[in-house]
Design an enzyme around this catalytic site. Structure first.
Site, PDB file in Angstrom:
ATOM      1  NE  ARG A  27       0.464 -25.405  13.718  1.00 43.62           N
ATOM      2  CZ  ARG A  27       0.902 -24.256  14.259  1.00 43.62           C
ATOM      3  NH1 ARG A  27       0.843 -23.125  13.581  1.00 43.62           N
ATOM      4  NH2 ARG A  27       1.390 -24.232  15.484  1.00 43.62           N
ATOM      5  CE  LYS A  32     -12.436 -37.287  -4.638  1.00 43.27           C
ATOM      6  NZ  LYS A  32     -12.375 -36.262  -3.653  1.00 43.27           N
TER       7      LYS A  32
HETATM    8  C1  LIG Z   1     -15.570 -31.602  -6.800  1.00 47.82           C
HETATM    9  C2  LIG Z   1     -15.048 -31.895  -5.419  1.00 47.82           C
HETATM   10  N1  LIG Z   1     -14.577 -30.890  -4.666  1.00 47.82           N
HETATM   11  C3  LIG Z   1     -14.096 -31.112  -3.414  1.00 47.82           C
HETATM   12  C4  LIG Z   1     -14.111 -32.370  -2.854  1.00 47.82           C
HETATM   13  C5  LIG Z   1     -13.607 -32.574  -1.447  1.00 47.82           C
HETATM   14  O1  LIG Z   1     -12.334 -33.127  -1.455  1.00 47.82           O
HETATM   15  P1  LIG Z   1     -11.731 -34.062  -0.281  1.00 47.82           P
HETATM   16  O2  LIG Z   1     -12.545 -35.319  -0.290  1.00 47.82           O
HETATM   17  O3  LIG Z   1     -10.304 -34.243  -0.682  1.00 47.82           O
HETATM   18  O4  LIG Z   1     -11.886 -33.305   0.992  1.00 47.82           O
HETATM   19  C6  LIG Z   1     -14.583 -33.446  -3.611  1.00 47.82           C
HETATM   20  C7  LIG Z   1     -14.593 -34.808  -3.032  1.00 47.82           C
HETATM   21  O5  LIG Z   1     -15.164 -35.713  -3.588  1.00 47.82           O
HETATM   22  C8  LIG Z   1     -15.069 -33.199  -4.925  1.00 47.82           C
HETATM   23  O6  LIG Z   1     -15.547 -34.202  -5.694  1.00 47.82           O
END
Ligand SMILES: Cc1ncc(COP(=O)(O)O)c(C=O)c1O
Length: 384
Positions: A49, A198
């Site tokens: 961790r 993403k």
């Molecule tokens: C611009 C943006 N920030 C943060 C997040 C959150 O990320 P996660 O889904 O990996 O928790 C997203 C998710 O779609 C996002 O589009």
């Protein structure tokens, strides 16, 4: 090491493994490490961790891609955002962009506000609004650019100048741009965060998040919280994210090229009332995007004539595009933000239009993507 992002993505933090020379960072699938006598840790490794070599490699690589000194990885983008907010301390006053990912708004309004943080939302693309709001002396200015889902573009350097004048730190959620298209730290931001789920991971097979900063004290606090709260990514997830990141540059070039072709198509369609894409010269964010980004990205939003019914109809037949949440993967995704990713904005006062459709252009052949868009538009036309 080279400063080229293509090279950093493949080599930064990824020296060949010393025992075998393995060119890939191994998945150190272990929860603990043997110690040579009490306190005799090998290179500081005590418990997974706290520290794990696969995670260390990912953190170093992503820090290098953002031009920052420290990368701190989390189990999701939301975990990175909440870790970061924790690192800033209790009862923080935040000035936030008024078009943020719905999950960010949910964390701010439903979790952090009841704990004593104060949030003010403003359109940070409007520098007069920034100047007014900054007089209320926020500790943090929370920027998302380009925004999700309206693809607004915030002038990072201009916001930084105004925020730093009152001692506020600037965070940029750069998920839509990825490190390939934008470098917020070089524009003066204090921290950059990503949902690595993403573009960085890029294959829709792993959820993760990262915060990168060159502020040593903030990084120390973040690392403390990463361990204390424990929202760490698993070694296998770190491996997948690192593997995805290696091809970030070539994927981003394809995402951008495909998106540009699709935008041309949408603009010419009589069914489409608005196309929201910073690459369009007529887009309000175009001038800033042309200055601060190295390309306009793979995300497109558009509105259709005929309201929600037309949008729903468009999403019944999407060809090669998959109807689903998320973005930034090699496969093209389409969604209805109002009903899907941004449903948690309900009641916030800044709901997204219900005729809005969001596209994440993948890297399939552009002809197939255009054929799918044609199907969507034909569906919308039938309803309007
Ligand atoms: C611009 C943006 N920030 C943060 C997040 C959150 O990320 P996660 O889904 O990996 O928790 C997203 C998710 O779609 C996002 O589009």
């Amino acid at each position: 090491m080279s400063n080229h992002i293509e090279t950093l993505a493949i080599h930064a933090g990824q020296e060949p493994e010393p025992i075998t020379g393995s060119v890939n960072v191994p998945i150190f699938q272990t929860s603990t490490y043997v110690q040579d006598g009490v306190g005799g840790m090998r290179n500081g490794h005590d418990y997974s961790r706290t520290i794990n070599p696969t995670r260390t490699a990912l953190q170093q690589c992503l820090a290098a891609l953002e031009g920052g000194r420290h990368g701190v990885a989390f189990s999701s983008g939301m975990a990175a955002i909440s870790g970061l907010m924790g690192a800033f301390g209790p009862m923080t006053r935040v000035l936030a962009m008024n078009d943020v990912y719905g999950g960010t708004y949910r964390l701010f309004s439903k979790v952090l506000e009841p704990q004593g943080h104060a949030f003010e939302y403003a359109d940070l693309t409007d520098l007069e609004a920034v100047e007014q709001a900054i007089t209320r002396r926020p500790a943090i200015v929370w920027v998302e650019t380009p925004t999700n889902p309206l693809l607004k573009v915030v002038d990072i350097a201009a916001v930084v100048e105004r925020a730093h004048a009152v001692g506020a730190k600037v965070v940029v959620d750069s998920t839509f741009a990825s490190p390939y298209l934008q470098s917020p730290l070089a524009l003066g931001a204090d921290v950059v965060v990503h949902s690595t789920t993403k573009y960085i991971g890029g294959h829709s097979d792993v959820v993760g998040g990262i915060a990168v900063t060159s502020d040593d004290a903030l990084a120390e606090r973040l690392v403390f919280l990463q361990n204390a709260i424990g929202s760490v990514p698993a070694p296998f997830d770190c491996f997948l994210t690192l593997r995805g990141a290696k091809t970030l540059a070539i994927r981003m070039r394809e995402h951008c090229a495909n998106a540009a072709r699709i935008v041309e198509h949408l603009v010419a369609s009589p069914v489409v009332s608005h196309v929201l894409y910073p690459g369009l010269e007529s887009d309000p964010g175009h001038a800033v995007a042309a200055r601060q980004m190295r390309g306009f990205g793979g995300m497109i939003s558009f509105r259709v004539h005929g309201g929600r019914a037309a949008a729903d109809r468009a999403l019944l037949d999407t060809g090669v595009w998959s109807l689903g949440e998320s973005l930034g993967g090699v496969e093209s995704l389409v969604e209805h933000p109002g009903a899907m990713t941004h449903a948690s904005l309900d009641g916030s006062g800044f709901e997204v239009p219900d005729d809005l459709i969001r596209l994440s252009a993948g890297i399939e052949h552009v002809d197939d993507l255009l054929e799918g868009v044609e199907r969507m538009l034909a569906g919308a036309a039938r309803a309007s």
